[in-house]
Design a protein around this motif. Structure first.
Motif, short mmCIF file in Angstrom:
data_model
loop_
_atom_site.label_atom_id
_atom_site.label_comp_id
_atom_site.label_asym_id
_atom_site.label_seq_id
_atom_site.Cartn_x
_atom_site.Cartn_y
_atom_site.Cartn_z
N GLN A 69 15.84 -14.29 16.53
CA GLN A 69 15.61 -12.86 16.04
C GLN A 69 14.23 -12.58 15.51
N VAL A 70 13.81 -11.16 15.74
CA VAL A 70 12.52 -10.72 14.94
C VAL A 70 12.55 -10.76 13.73
N GLN A 71 11.29 -11.31 13.12
CA GLN A 71 11.39 -11.69 11.71
C GLN A 71 10.04 -10.74 11.21
N LEU A 72 9.89 -10.08 10.24
CA LEU A 72 8.66 -9.43 9.86
C LEU A 72 8.68 -9.91 8.33
N VAL A 73 7.30 -10.36 8.03
CA VAL A 73 7.04 -11.02 6.87
C VAL A 73 5.87 -10.08 6.21
N GLU A 74 6.00 -9.29 5.05
CA GLU A 74 4.73 -8.73 4.33
C GLU A 74 4.16 -9.80 3.42
N SER A 75 2.80 -9.42 3.17
CA SER A 75 2.11 -10.21 2.15
C SER A 75 0.90 -9.12 1.69
N GLY A 76 0.53 -9.43 0.41
CA GLY A 76 -0.68 -8.50 0.08
C GLY A 76 -0.53 -7.80 -1.13
N GLY A 77 0.96 -7.35 -1.51
CA GLY A 77 1.18 -6.44 -2.75
C GLY A 77 0.52 -6.96 -3.94
N GLY A 78 0.54 -6.14 -4.85
CA GLY A 78 0.16 -6.41 -6.19
C GLY A 78 -0.09 -5.30 -7.15
N SER A 79 -0.58 -5.36 -8.24
CA SER A 79 -0.80 -4.23 -9.42
C SER A 79 -2.55 -3.85 -9.10
N VAL A 80 -3.02 -2.64 -9.03
CA VAL A 80 -4.20 -2.08 -9.21
C VAL A 80 -4.51 -1.22 -10.22
N GLN A 81 -5.38 -0.89 -10.71
CA GLN A 81 -5.78 0.57 -11.41
C GLN A 81 -6.17 1.65 -10.10
N ALA A 82 -5.83 2.91 -10.71
CA ALA A 82 -5.98 4.02 -9.92
C ALA A 82 -7.47 3.79 -9.32
N GLY A 83 -7.88 4.22 -8.08
CA GLY A 83 -8.96 4.20 -7.31
C GLY A 83 -9.37 2.78 -6.99
N GLY A 84 -8.47 1.90 -7.03
CA GLY A 84 -8.85 0.59 -6.33
C GLY A 84 -8.21 0.53 -5.11
N SER A 85 -8.20 -0.63 -4.45
CA SER A 85 -7.89 -0.85 -3.06
C SER A 85 -6.82 -2.32 -2.93
N LEU A 86 -5.88 -2.15 -1.89
CA LEU A 86 -5.25 -3.28 -1.61
C LEU A 86 -4.97 -3.39 -0.10
N ARG A 87 -4.62 -4.66 0.46
CA ARG A 87 -4.53 -4.84 1.68
C ARG A 87 -3.10 -5.44 2.20
N LEU A 88 -2.46 -4.69 2.78
CA LEU A 88 -1.12 -5.50 3.07
C LEU A 88 -0.97 -5.85 4.47
N SER A 89 -0.46 -7.07 4.62
CA SER A 89 -0.48 -7.52 6.13
C SER A 89 1.01 -7.97 6.46
N CYS A 90 1.42 -7.73 7.59
CA CYS A 90 2.60 -7.86 8.33
C CYS A 90 2.54 -8.86 9.42
N VAL A 91 3.31 -10.00 9.40
CA VAL A 91 3.35 -11.14 10.35
C VAL A 91 4.61 -10.65 11.36
N VAL A 92 4.58 -10.54 12.57
CA VAL A 92 5.55 -10.36 13.41
C VAL A 92 5.99 -11.41 14.35
N SER A 93 7.08 -12.06 14.32
CA SER A 93 7.55 -13.17 15.02
C SER A 93 8.03 -12.78 16.35
N ALA A 94 7.34 -12.11 17.11
CA ALA A 94 7.38 -11.66 18.47
C ALA A 94 6.35 -11.12 19.10
#
Length: 122
Positions: free
Chosen positions: A1-26
């Protein structure tokens, strides 16, 4: 089956940045839409950014609330879909989900990741 896995979440102050990534098994070529959704506590899930695989090779669509601050991208070789989030605001706090839409033999299938928590403090 197709699986999706996210990473990169977290806590930041307003005005900051984050990058989320998703790996797809297909193969990325098997999806007609790839993107990110989010759900804040007590709220319905909403679309954040989606890539539609059209005749031009793909176009990005953004929610009005994130346009100009978030950027969605995909890597066909690594089978990943990323979401770069800049100038984060407290209202961006939510669980972010990677999603994929696939059409097989005329049928549409939807796949979702487990979610990644993003918390923005003022």
């Amino acid at each position: 089956q197709v699986q999706l896995v996210e990473s990169g979440g977290g806590s930041v102050q307003a005005g900051g940045s984050l990058r989320l990534s998703c790996v797809v098994s297909a193969s990325m070529h098997s999806f007609n839409a790839l993107g990110w959704y989010r759900r804040a506590p007590g709220k319905e899930r909403e679309m954040v950014a989606v890539i539609i695989d059209d005749v031009s090779g793909g176009s990005a669509n953004y929610a009005d609330s994130v346009r100009g601050r978030f950027t969605i991208s995909r890597d066909m070789r690594k089978n990943t879909v990323d979401l770069q989030m800049n100038s984060l605001k407290s209202e961006d706090t939510a669980v972010y989900y990677c999603a994929a839409d696939q059409k097989v033999e005329g049928q549409t299938y939807e796949y979702w990741g487990q979610g990644a928590q993003v918390t923005v403090s003022s």
